[in-house]
Enzyme design. Structure first.
Site, PDB file in Angstrom:
ATOM      1  N   GLU A   1       0.803  -1.221   0.000  1.00  0.00           N
ATOM      2  CA  GLU A   1       0.000   0.000   0.000  1.00  0.00           C
ATOM      3  C   GLU A   1       0.838   1.275   0.000  1.00  0.00           C
ATOM      4  OE1 GLU A   1      -2.969  -0.288   3.067  1.00  0.00           O
ATOM      5  OE2 GLU A   1      -3.993  -1.946   2.061  1.00  0.00           O
TER       6      GLU A   1
ATOM      7  N   GLU B   1      -4.833  -8.224  -0.789  1.00  0.00           N
ATOM      8  CA  GLU B   1      -5.454  -8.183   0.533  1.00  0.00           C
ATOM      9  C   GLU B   1      -6.956  -8.016   0.374  1.00  0.00           C
ATOM     10  OE1 GLU B   1      -4.179  -5.455   3.520  1.00  0.00           O
ATOM     11  OE2 GLU B   1      -2.051  -5.864   3.212  1.00  0.00           O
TER      12      GLU B   1
END
Length: 772
Positions: free
Chosen positions: A303, A540
């Site tokens: 991220e 994810e």
């Protein structure tokens, strides 16, 4: 007992069998391929090899798993559906993490034993194998490798990781390794980078919290009570994390005056210093894991965040993209707070229909604590004040913004910047070159965009990497933010992109499935549209186990968690995309959850499991299920290795029935099949004590189901180019339903129709008596 897959042995044909000749109905093998599956023999009996569907070792795949266009393929050309978990959330913090002394003793932390000690590996790997979750996104942090200082690598930790990942093939598991980060570092409220990176830029670790430069309560064991819940993502906007990200990606552009003193006395520009350190660390990780069969690739960073880059105003953050919860200082307010000036800051609370609203303002940093060290490279000055972005007007006794659009354009040239093209893509190229030099053979490179963003249209061919896999993330942001799930769900993805409100609202379990399916499909479709022939894997996705005020912890009724997980899994299945769920955490418990920022995502809880002495590690052993929650929603059938192109998969957990369709390859698919056998994972959780019923096959097609291997083997007779195959698989007797797949009309249709009938009757009566 532990029963390895025999991954160290080479593939052998059935005893006494000649080398098979491919059936004329299948494509001839590429002469460069030396793997021919025995299922090409006319006399082959399905399931005769010693492999199983979810075995990603070389025994199970005939060699390496490789990208081929949009797909992963094994050595026989079969398309592989990679399904697994993130291991593990506990890897964000060291084994000797002390909530009470944090952030002290940062140089002597140890991550040896994260995610679990070596002696526990057979238990955890066997459990994941039983559940069919055999593809791992394995978490490593920069801090774990280089916590003691620049260039000082923790060899004990790297040796531990190598020994752990060396075990993967023995359990049929495979992994890719991600250097994980959130909010830059534990020391700025997340996980990832070591403490010395913040020190090097000039931050005082012990002043970050009091000055408002970071929110650290969550990494110190907080984040569980209502007032603290879900604050940590706001840390991306705070001074410490935003400054570090900006310096890492674009220090040459926005902080050219910031130089870091090296051990030899020379200085280095901050961007070069941070990126060189990161890449050197990454090369060390790759070298330590080089040659492991169980590691198929590496991910650059979890991220990534752009920091202040492209921020249009120093006075506010974008409400649609940046979470506003609790105290949210603007960039300018953060600058002043970091310099020790008490500052009035807005306070946001949860609301409806908008997620949050401004409810008050408070003065922060009343103690005038400075976030900058006087002995640092800025000599106690804010790095952004040093670059003339803002200043303090002594005559007015207030801060003044001097360059409002500083982070939007290159300060030297005035050219508008783009984080992806100017900073991210060039860094990916450097990372790939660095990693490949450290490898003895090429691996796959996993990359992702900024969280919650679609694949950017600028990610064109010249910016793509060799062996690239696109790994975006997806969560139901509304459910995560509220830690609640019920019959009413919202398409936050659509709302943030201008969708009409009523169109973004869904009701019931059927509605949740449709909502999640649409959002996940959007991510996948945008990825394929931009990247073309690159595989996509959702890196994810998960659900909060402590939703709905943690009611399930008391009642042990997990119906809402089951329903939410089912909706998400349905969306993933319909998109025909692989994924790694967040997360399998052996240290999870009901009280502390995943013990990081109040998160609680692991559906496995050791407290609820059996002791290791009572476990049977065979994959058909039910002892491994103890400690697992909502398993009917998580452990589901899937076509792991398909001799063709999957075109549809639908599973209904309330009955145990699934439909699978696939197409034999055509020349345009550029897939060379040297196998006829398709292997489908069908968990014994749904077949134990039941008969597996397979319909839709032709009379000459062959199949068998081996419950001990949890695998349905199918060998169709006709695999001619473009031929469609469809099967429906069920269990007899059907499973007991877990919940009702309710809909809006199913719940309210009768009441609505009754109301309409009453209205019509009243209308007729009134008209008759008053207007006749």
């Amino acid at each position: 007992m532990f029963s390895p897959s025999g991954s160290e042995n080479s593939f052998v044909f059935l005893e006494g069998s000649p080398k098979p000749t491919p059936s004329p109905s299948y494509a001839q093998p590429d002469p460069l391929l030396d793997k021919i599956h025995p299922s090409l023999l006319p006399s082959y009996i399905p399931g005769s090899t010693r492999t199983y569907a979810h075995d990603w070792s070389r025994t199970g795949t005939g060699g390496e798993i490789k990208p081929n266009g949009r797909h992963f393929v094994d050595a026989y050309g079969r398309i592989c559906s990679l399904r697994g978990v993130n291991v593990s959330g506990c890897s964000k913090a060291p084994m000797n993490h002390d909530h009470g002394t944090f952030p002290g003793d940062h140089e002597v932390v140890t991550f040896v034993g994260r995610p679990f000690p070596l002696e526990e590996a057979p238990e955890h790997f066997s459990r994941l194998r039983r559940w069919g979750l055999t593809f791992i996104r394995f978490l490593v942090t920069w801090e774990a490798v280089e916590h003691a200082g620049l260039g000082i690598y923790d060899k004990e930790y790297l040796t531990y990781v190598r020994k752990l990942l060396l075990l993967l093939p023995s359990f049929g598991l495979s992994a890719f390794v991600v250097v994980h980060q959130d909010v830059w570092s534990r020391y700025s409220g997340g996980s990832g980078a070591p403490a010395w990176t913040l020190n090097a830029v000039g931050f005082d670790l012990h002043a970050l919290e009091e000055s408002g430069a970071a929110w650290l309560l969550g990494v110190k064991g907080g984040g569980h009570v209502e007032a603290e819940r879900g604050i940590w993502p706001c840390g991306y906007q705070k001074l410490a994390a935003a400054t570090m990200a900006t310096c890492f990606w674009a220090g040459d552009t926005f902080a050219p005056k910031l130089k870091v003193v090296m051990p030899d006395g020379q200085t280095k520009p901050v961007q070069q210093y941070l990126q060189d350190a990161f890449l050197d660390m990454y090369a060390t990780v790759v070298q330590a894991l080089d040659g492991l069969d169980g590691v198929i690739g590496f991910e650059v960073m979890n991220e990534p965040h752009r920091g202040y880059i492209e921020l249009p105003s120093l006075h506010k953050f974008d409400y649609n993209t940046d979470l506003h919860l609790s105290h949210v200082p603007s960039a300018f307010e953060s600058f002043m707070l970091g310099c020790g000036y008490p500052t009035l800051v807005s306070h946001w609370t949860r609301s409806f229909p908008f997620p949050t609203r401004l409810t008050s303002r408070s003065v922060l940093n009343s103690a005038s604590r400075k976030a900058w060290r006087p002995d640092g490279p800025t000599q106690g000055m804010c790095v952004w004040e040093m670059h003339g972005v803002w200043g303090w007007d002594n005559s007015k006794n207030e801060g003044v913004v001097l360059r409002e659009n500083y982070f939007v354009k290159d300060p030297m040239t005035g050219r508008k910047v783009d984080w992806y093209t100017d900073f991210y893509y060039p860094f990916l190229k450097r990372w790939t070159d660095c990693a490949r030099k450290a490898m003895s053979n090429d691996k796959m490179f996993f990359v992702e965009p900024i969280p919650n963003e679609f694949c950017p249209p600028s990610w064109t061919v010249e910016h793509q990497l060799p062996n690239m896999v696109f790994t975006p993330h997806w969560y139901d942001l509304n459910a995560l933010f509220n830690k609640a799930f019920g019959d009413f769900t919202v398409n936050v993805q659509g709302l943030s992109r201008g969708m009409f409100l009523l169109k973004a609202l869904y009701w019931g379990q059927q509605g949740a499935r449709e909502n999640y399916s649409l959002q996940i499909q959007n991510i996948v479709d945008h990825g394929y549209k931009v990247l073309g022939g690159k595989p996509i894997l959702i890196g994810e996705c998960g659900i909060p186990m402590d939703m709905n005020h943690k009611e399930a912890f008391e009642s042990d009724d997990w119906k809402w968690q089951e329903r939410m997980m089912d909706a998400m899994m349905t969306g993933l299945e319909r998109s025909l995309v692989g994924f790694t769920l967040w997360n399998y955490n052996p240290d999870n418990n009901d009280i502390q959850g995943d013990d990081w920022n109040g998160e609680n995502f692991s559906w496995f809880s050791r407290r609820r499991g059996l002791p290791r002495s009572l476990l049977d590690l065979d994959q058909f052993s039910f002892t491994l299920d103890n400690g697992g929650r909502i398993l009917p929603s998580v452990v589901r059938p899937y076509a792991a290795k398909t001799a063709g192109i999957p075109t549809r998969f639908e599973y209904e957990l309330n009955t145990g029935t699934f439909v699978f369709e696939w197409r034999s390859p055509e020349s345009k698919d550029n897939i060379v099949l040297t196998a006829r056998e398709t292997e489908i994972f069908v968990p014994s959780l749904i077949t134990y004590g039941r008969k597996l019923v397979v319909s839709g096959l032709n009379a000459d097609d062959k199949y068998t189901y081996d419950e001990t291997r949890q695998t349905l083997f199918i060998v169709p007779r006709d695999g001619s180019s473009g031929r469609m195959h469809k099967i429906t698989v069920s269990v007899d007797p059907p499973l007991r339903p877990q919940f009702s797949v309710n809909t809006f009309w199913g719940d309210f249709g009768e009441a609505i129709l009754s109301g309409l009938v009453i209205f019509v009757i009243l209308f007729v009566v009134i008209k008759y008596y008053f207007y006749m």
